[in-house]
Design an enzyme around this catalytic site. Structure first.
Site, short mmCIF file in Angstrom:
data_model
loop_
_atom_site.label_atom_id
_atom_site.label_comp_id
_atom_site.label_asym_id
_atom_site.label_seq_id
_atom_site.Cartn_x
_atom_site.Cartn_y
_atom_site.Cartn_z
N ASP B 160 65.34 20.91 48.95
CA ASP B 160 66.38 20.29 49.76
C ASP B 160 66.36 18.77 49.55
O ASP B 160 65.40 18.23 49.01
CB ASP B 160 66.22 20.64 51.24
CG ASP B 160 64.81 20.36 51.76
OD1 ASP B 160 63.92 20.12 50.94
OD2 ASP B 160 64.62 20.39 52.98
N GLN B 204 69.40 20.98 57.18
CA GLN B 204 69.29 19.52 57.18
C GLN B 204 70.40 18.93 58.05
O GLN B 204 71.17 19.67 58.66
CB GLN B 204 69.37 18.98 55.74
CG GLN B 204 68.12 19.28 54.91
CD GLN B 204 66.90 18.53 55.41
OE1 GLN B 204 67.01 17.58 56.20
NE2 GLN B 204 65.71 18.96 54.99
N ASP B 281 54.01 24.27 60.73
CA ASP B 281 52.90 23.86 59.87
C ASP B 281 52.70 22.39 60.06
O ASP B 281 53.63 21.66 60.39
CB ASP B 281 53.23 24.12 58.39
CG ASP B 281 54.12 23.02 57.84
OD1 ASP B 281 55.33 23.04 58.12
OD2 ASP B 281 53.60 22.11 57.15
N CYS B 319 35.11 28.06 73.85
CA CYS B 319 35.83 28.21 72.58
C CYS B 319 35.13 29.29 71.74
O CYS B 319 33.92 29.35 71.67
CB CYS B 319 35.87 26.89 71.81
SG CYS B 319 36.60 27.05 70.16
N CYS B 321 35.52 29.77 68.43
CA CYS B 321 35.46 29.50 66.98
C CYS B 321 34.00 29.60 66.51
O CYS B 321 33.08 29.51 67.32
CB CYS B 321 36.06 28.14 66.65
SG CYS B 321 34.96 26.74 66.89
N CYS B 324 31.78 26.58 67.59
CA CYS B 324 31.41 26.44 69.01
C CYS B 324 30.64 27.64 69.56
O CYS B 324 29.82 27.49 70.46
CB CYS B 324 32.67 26.29 69.87
SG CYS B 324 33.50 24.71 69.63
N HIS B 356 36.99 24.44 63.77
CA HIS B 356 37.35 24.40 65.19
C HIS B 356 38.85 24.11 65.38
O HIS B 356 39.52 24.80 66.14
CB HIS B 356 36.53 23.34 65.93
CG HIS B 356 37.01 23.12 67.33
ND1 HIS B 356 36.62 23.94 68.37
CD2 HIS B 356 37.90 22.24 67.85
CE1 HIS B 356 37.25 23.55 69.48
NE2 HIS B 356 38.03 22.52 69.19
#
EC number: 2.4.2.64
Lengths: 477, 410
Positions: B160, B204, B281, B319, B321, B324, B356
């Site tokens: 684009d 766009q 993202d 947490c 993860c 952790c 993490h």
């Protein structure tokens, strides 16, 4: 005797069994065991660490994808905040079955932890040791660490093995007077360590002690060595230089010998095994990984291809572009996690892109190669083919590792000390765009100037960021 | 200015199946499952960015363990290194990097914004100088698709014409929007494997809602398997950002995934989901990890700060993860103190924080999805903002305003 008390007797904290014939004879094979830890089969090696971890290997990867039985941890890596503040490693509360040292560094449960004074290749210090302190180098500079503080660290941190302090000088030339000092201090410091062990409370037992063997000729430390024979509670010997090995008294021959002398190549390792070393620290593993080298030797060596007269290289330089389409594993017949999951082409890409994962994979591979190298050595000694195998190995392979071409991760202050007028060790992050700017200027027109401006802006952006290796290319989606 | 021609829609069927499972009864949020060639992906989702076919030091096994099933690669970077020839030789990016799950590739157009001074856009494509050797290069829609076909990513993006959203030049903005539609047609025509790679269009039009509307209408007609909202996260104010997202999602069909490119701050994710977006993202969570920053429900912690030197708790209490989680729970039990000791000194410090942060982002979206499925997303939003801004009054105005448009009063 009251039997209920028997069960309270401490289990043997460390045992070393020599499995080959006589303790005095070398090479020898053996087994060093500490309860709850992986045994170290000897000849063998432990990994070297930096700030508590094996460089580039996170503890979860270490536990899952390596055979590394133990690690060497230098106390100087943990003392940045001292003496102004108590270093955090002394403050972290231990947990049941989890020492301060292990909890702080997140080292796996079954990894044997050996605590020593300085990094495997110590940065030469401008300060000298004193009667009460030795010199260390932390991320904030040189300073003295009190010998008594280090001895206290043994009970506070609870490593599996504690290397007693020694007055080690890391230079080649030294006066006779200095040699006398080394002997005096080392002997006093060892006495203090052994006394601390005797005085230790039962709830904070003193870990097994490895006594230093000094890096001077055996005849110069004769008295010191014979003194060692008077102590029954020495569990092993820390060898700072193999030249001293012939001086070890017979009564200490059955103790494990742990080397802090950095070998330059696998050939050196073989000769040190002949001299009597049981357990090695091998800084060249990490140096090879940082340089983009995948070790590729094995022991006993494969039979040479009949028509070849040139020696085989000890490693493959994966930083070279010739690998960029190769679907081969890092080295043939390797079952390490890196060879399982990636090709030379991918490795070449990671190294040329300076992605951190490249060094992780090389570390896994190079430690796996060394693991198999030592397994081969033990099998060869057991089979009685050792001498012939060593000759064949030395004949087949080049004497030194290939020269490094890969740029490697950024060098940190605590790893290296620069001399006066020395060039920068770490390259400029955005050199690429500088070259583009030059190319653009050559193309001519307004674009060159615009490029130069873009480069400048990029540099400003990068200056504000803290350098982490592999961070040199903008991430984007 | 050239008007747009009638579309030549995507050949069917696409290489994905989109199951819309639930819609929030108050906001525009949706929960769905996207079935892609390399497995199912729960939406809404955050996708971490492995720019150069590597997620910043993590092994793909470690990335897998964070729960990631869809990550990004970058066409522009992979086109330069290792290059198309190598990608063809090794059989695509999945094989190249040893990643068994899905990959989405950006077309390389974002680099035009980030390296705009190095690039010149014409109807043919984008001319720029290779940052590796300074040689002149031309990126056309056809070449971008050809590269993405070689990469073999599960979702590929059209080339684009991206310009900064803050550009005041309406004429250039209109040109860029219409050119993006024309380039979409060229991308569709050039796409060799529609049966195994899904081409997403990119809406766009900058911050001009009329242009966005025109672009949505033109692109929806092209019937791509998924739709991205592009050109945002370029320094515009968040109120304008939210207006654009809401305008676009209102014009897009229900039965397709909607991807807002370049968004990654936790509060942006939660608000954007409420405005009807599904996929996101951003490099921020992984980049900030390398600078020693940890993302938590209570905000970002800079673990280089000396106050963490003697803090022996995990990065975030509870947490799950690998960094952790406690040792008993199969994790590493790393403390804030140890991370303070490692970060910006050893690469492993970056590895542990990256694990993490990626986990945090994925887990946040997992919890968002669960709450939508159970129709308690409005409550989730309140809880989320109360944790992040515990003192009530200081919640950001842009978020209050945006959420008010979908029936939530913070």
């Amino acid at each position: 005797m009251d039997t209920s008390r028997l069960s309270e007797l401490p289990v043997e904290m460390l045992s070393f069994t020599i499995l080959s014939a006589a303790a005095r004879a070398t090479p020898r094979i053996g087994r060093l065991s500490v309860p709850q830890r992986k045994a170290i089969l000897t000849p063998g090696f432990v990994a070297t660490t930096s700030r508590g971890i094996i460089p580039h290997i996170a503890p979860d990867v270490q536990a899952k994808h390596t055979h590394i039985p133990g690690v060497y941890l230098p106390i100087e890596d943990f003392l940045d905040k001292a003496p102004k503040q108590t270093p955090p490693i002394y403050n972290i509360p231990p947990l049941p079955n989890l020492s301060r040292l292990r909890r702080f560094t997140t080292q796996p449960d079954d990894t044997l932890l050996i605590l020593g004074l300085r990094r495997p290749i110590p940065v030469d210090a401008p300060l000298t040791n004193s009667n009460e302190a030795f010199t260390i180098y932390t991320s904030v500079g040189f300073r003295h660490e009190k010998v008594d503080d280090y001895i206290e660290a043994a009970t506070v941190l609870q490593p599996d093995i504690f290397i007693a302090p020694a007055d080690v000088v890391y230079t080649t030339t030294r006066s006779i007077k200095r040699t006398e000092k080394i002997l005096d201090r080392s002997s006093t410091w060892l006495d203090r360590t052994l006394r601390a062990q005797t005085d230790a409370e039962t709830d904070t037992p003193f870990p097994p002690i490895f006594a230093p063997i000094l890096p001077i000729a055996p005849e110069q430390q004769q008295l010191y060595l014979s003194d060692l024979t008077n102590h029954s509670n020495i569990s092993g010997l820390a060898i700072y230089d193999p030249i001293a090995l012939p001086g070890i008294p017979d009564s200490l021959a059955s103790l494990p010998r742990f080397s802090l002398f950095p070998p330059s190549s696998p050939h050196t390792i073989l000769s040190h095994i002949n001299a009597g070393i049981d357990i090695f620290t091998i800084p060249f593993i990490g140096e090879a990984s940082d340089a983009g080298l995948a070790l590729s030797f094995s022991f006993p060596p494969p039979s040479p291809s009949s028509n070849s007269t040139t020696p085989e290289p000890l490693a493959i330089d994966l930083a070279l572009p010739i690998h960029n389409t190769s679907l081969e594993p890092l080295s043939p017949n390797c079952d390490c996690h890196a060879c399982d999951t990636c090709t030379r082409a991918y490795m070449q890409h990671l190294l040329s892109a300076k992605e951190m994962l490249g060094w992780t994979f090389l570390q896994l591979h190079n430690h796996a190669i060394m693991h198999r190298f030592f397994a081969g050595i033990r099998a060869s000694i057991k089979a009685g083919t050792w001498e012939a195998d060593v000759i064949a190995f030395n004949e087949l392979y080049e004497a030194e590792l290939p020269a490094k071409t890969g740029a490697g991760p950024r060098i940190r202050g605590y790893q290296y000390r620069s001399g006066p007028g020395e060039k920068k060790r770490n390259g400029k992050g955005y050199g690429n765009l500088d070259r583009v700017a030059v190319a653009g200027a050559e193309v001519g027109g307004g674009l060159g100037a615009e490029l130069a401006e873009a480069v400048e802006q990029q540099d400003v952006v990068m200056e504000t960021a803290v350098d982490v290796p592999g961070d040199k290319i903008e991430e984007s989606g | 200015m050239a008007e747009l021609s009638e579309p030549d829609p995507m050949p069917r069927p696409p290489a994905l199946k989109f199951d819309l499972l639930a819609k929030c009864s108050v906001t525009k949020a949706r929960a769905s499952t996207l079935h892609l060639p390399h497995g199912a992906v729960p939406l809404p989702i955050f996708m971490p960015v492995a720019t150069q076919a590597s997620l910043k030091g993590l092994t793909y096994e470690q990335l897998d363990a964070t729960g990631c099933r869809l990550c990004l690669n970058n066409t522009y970077h992979l086109g330069l290194k290792p290059g198309q020839e190598v990608l063809d030789h090794v059989g695509g990016a999945h094989k190249f990097q040893g990643w068994k799950h899905n990959i989405l590739t950006g077309s390389g157009s974002f680099q035009m914004v980030s390296l705009l001074k190095l690039a010149k856009v014409t109807e043919e494509g984008v001319r720029f100088l290779s940052p590796h050797d300074g040689s002149p290069m031309l990126l056309t829609p056809e070449h971008s698709i050809s590269l993405q076909n070689s990469i073999g990513s599960d979702i590929i993006m059209q080339l684009d014409d991206v310009i900064a959203t803050t550009s005041p030049d309406l004429e250039r903005m209109t040109e860029a929007m219409r050119r993006s539609v024309r380039w979409l047609d060229r991308c569709i025509a050039a796409h060799k494997y529609p049966e195994r790679q899904n081409l997403f269009c990119i809406i766009q039009g900058g911050l001009d809602l009329n242009l966005r509307q025109e672009c949505c209408e033109a692109m929806v007609k092209r019937d791509t398997p998924g739709i991205a909202i592009g050109g945002l996260s370029g320094g515009e104010d968040k109120e304008s950002y939210c207006k654009v997202v809401k305008t676009c999602t209102s014009l897009l069909p229900d039965n397709k995934p909607r991807y807002v490119m370049g968004v990654g701050y936790p509060e942006d994710l939660v608000v954007s989901v409420a405005l009807g977006a599904d996929m996101f993202d951003c490099v921020w969570p992984t980049r900030t990890a390398r600078f020693g920053n940890a993302v938590t429900a209570h905000g970002v912690l800079n673990l280089r700060n000396a106050i963490y030197g003697n803090d022996f708790g995990p990065i975030e209490e509870g947490c799950k993860c690998t960094t952790c989680r406690s040792r008993e729970d199969g994790g590493m039990g790393a403390t804030r103190s140890y991370l303070n000791h490692l970060v910006s000194k050893e690469t492993v410090g970056a590895h542990l924080l990256t694990i993490h942060n990626v986990f945090y982002q994925l887990d946040l979206m997992r919890r968002v999805r669960e709450s939508i499925l159970e129709d308690r997303f409005p409550q989730f939003i309140h809880d989320f903002f109360n944790k992040l801004y515990p003192h009530g009054a200081n919640k950001p105005d842009w978020a209050k305003k945006a959420l008010a448009t979908v029936g939530i009063v913070l």
